[in-house]
Design an enzyme around this catalytic site. Structure first.
Site, short mmCIF file in Angstrom:
data_model
loop_
_atom_site.label_atom_id
_atom_site.label_comp_id
_atom_site.label_asym_id
_atom_site.label_seq_id
_atom_site.Cartn_x
_atom_site.Cartn_y
_atom_site.Cartn_z
CB THR A 163 -4.52 -1.30 -0.30
OG1 THR A 163 -3.39 -1.89 0.36
CG2 THR A 163 -5.59 -2.36 -0.55
CE LYS B 289 -6.47 6.12 8.26
NZ LYS B 289 -5.63 6.86 7.29
N GLY C 142 -1.72 4.01 -1.00
CA GLY C 142 -2.32 5.34 -1.08
C GLY C 142 -3.69 5.45 -0.43
CB THR C 143 -5.76 3.08 1.55
OG1 THR C 143 -5.53 2.00 0.64
CG2 THR C 143 -7.18 3.01 2.04
N GLY C 144 -4.72 5.74 2.72
CA GLY C 144 -4.86 6.77 3.75
C GLY C 144 -4.85 8.17 3.19
CB CYS C 145 -2.71 9.79 0.63
SG CYS C 145 -1.10 9.37 1.31
#
Length: 266
Positions: A209, A176, A211-214
């Site tokens: 932003t 990412k 919580g983007t990865g989860c």
């Protein structure tokens, strides 16, 4: 009788502020039309300003939750997030070895605010036990550096990062690149070492932003549970999370969350 939606299990920590962790995972799964189930690995006290406390659950509690869900209900994809300690990483890896379903590993190392969420002593367990179980691993650039020592500075470095993560055994890796200075685009690289997909999306000027990865990992797992190929599941997940980032909203006095329900807004 209505048909049952696909079944997805998240194994992760709780975010009391509702923007990341188990809460983000279940919101994402609902938004994408799958039935979300959960194994709680840790409780955090956190809000828009950061993580104030972390309490890991005992390994036997994690194992009991997992077995209760998988042995009775079944599962069509699993997503792992915050595992915190070597004991929890190894417990979850052992459970995944007996589960015939695709696995998305989000190797959570630090929070959006820079708070550590994985013990240094657990890194070897992630490398040697967890990543080999992954259908797709979804590290961000900080997690790549933490796990491999590779520091991605330019877009061209993402191939090196992918090779380093793939050396630990996942089938695919999604690097990412959202934190790279790539102008108006957010660039990610998905590869299995031979098949390569560069995913580009408009970069939203929005600081909210959390919580983007989860959210992205849960969206990938949701697509896999529906029977999509890895490239298509990742493509659809990036589209969903890009919209969620664009609609992210202020919450509290710090960094707000992405909007998991953005497609339902007028």
């Amino acid at each position: 009788m209505t048909s049952r939606p696909p079944l997805v299990l998240t194994v992760a920590g709780s975010d009391s502020g509702g923007g990341a962790g188990i809460q983000a995972d279940l919101k994402t799964m609902l938004a994408l039309g799958v039935h979300g189930m959960s194994v709680l690995t840790a409780v955090t006290a956190q809000n828009s300003r950061g993580v104030q406390g972390v309490w890991e659950l005992p390994a036997e509690a994690v194992r009991a939750q997992y077995r209760a869900v998988v042995d009775d209900i079944g599962v069509q994809a699993v997503k792992t997030g915050m595992l915190a300690t070597a004991a929890l990483v190894e417990t979850v890896a052992e459970l995944l070895a007996d589960t015939a379903a695709p696995v998305v590993v989000d190797p959570v190392g630090v929070s959006k605010h820079g708070d550590p969420l994985l013990a240094e002593s657990a890194l070897d367990s992630v490398r040697q036990r967890l990543l080999p179980r992954a259908t797709v691993a979804t590290p961000n650039l900080d997690e790549v550096a933490q796990l491999t020592g590779v520091h991605v500075v330019h877009e061209s470095d993402m191939r090196t990062a992918a090779e380093a993560i793939l050396s630990y055994g996942p089938e695919w890796v999604l690097i990412k690149g959202g934190h790279l200075p790539t102008g108006d685009e957010a660039v990610d690289l998905l590869t299995d070492g031979s098949d390569e997909h560069w995913l580009r999306a408009p970069r939203h000027d929005n600081r909210h932003t959390h919580g983007t990865g989860c959210t992205l990992a849960s969206a990938v797992a949701s697509g896999l549970a529906k029977g999509l190929t890895v490239p298509e599941a990742v493509r659809q997940a990036k589209e969903y999370v890009t919209g969620a980032i664009g609609a992210g909203f202020a919450l509290g006095s710090g960094i707000g969350p992405v909007d998991h329900g953005w497609r339902f807004r007028p």
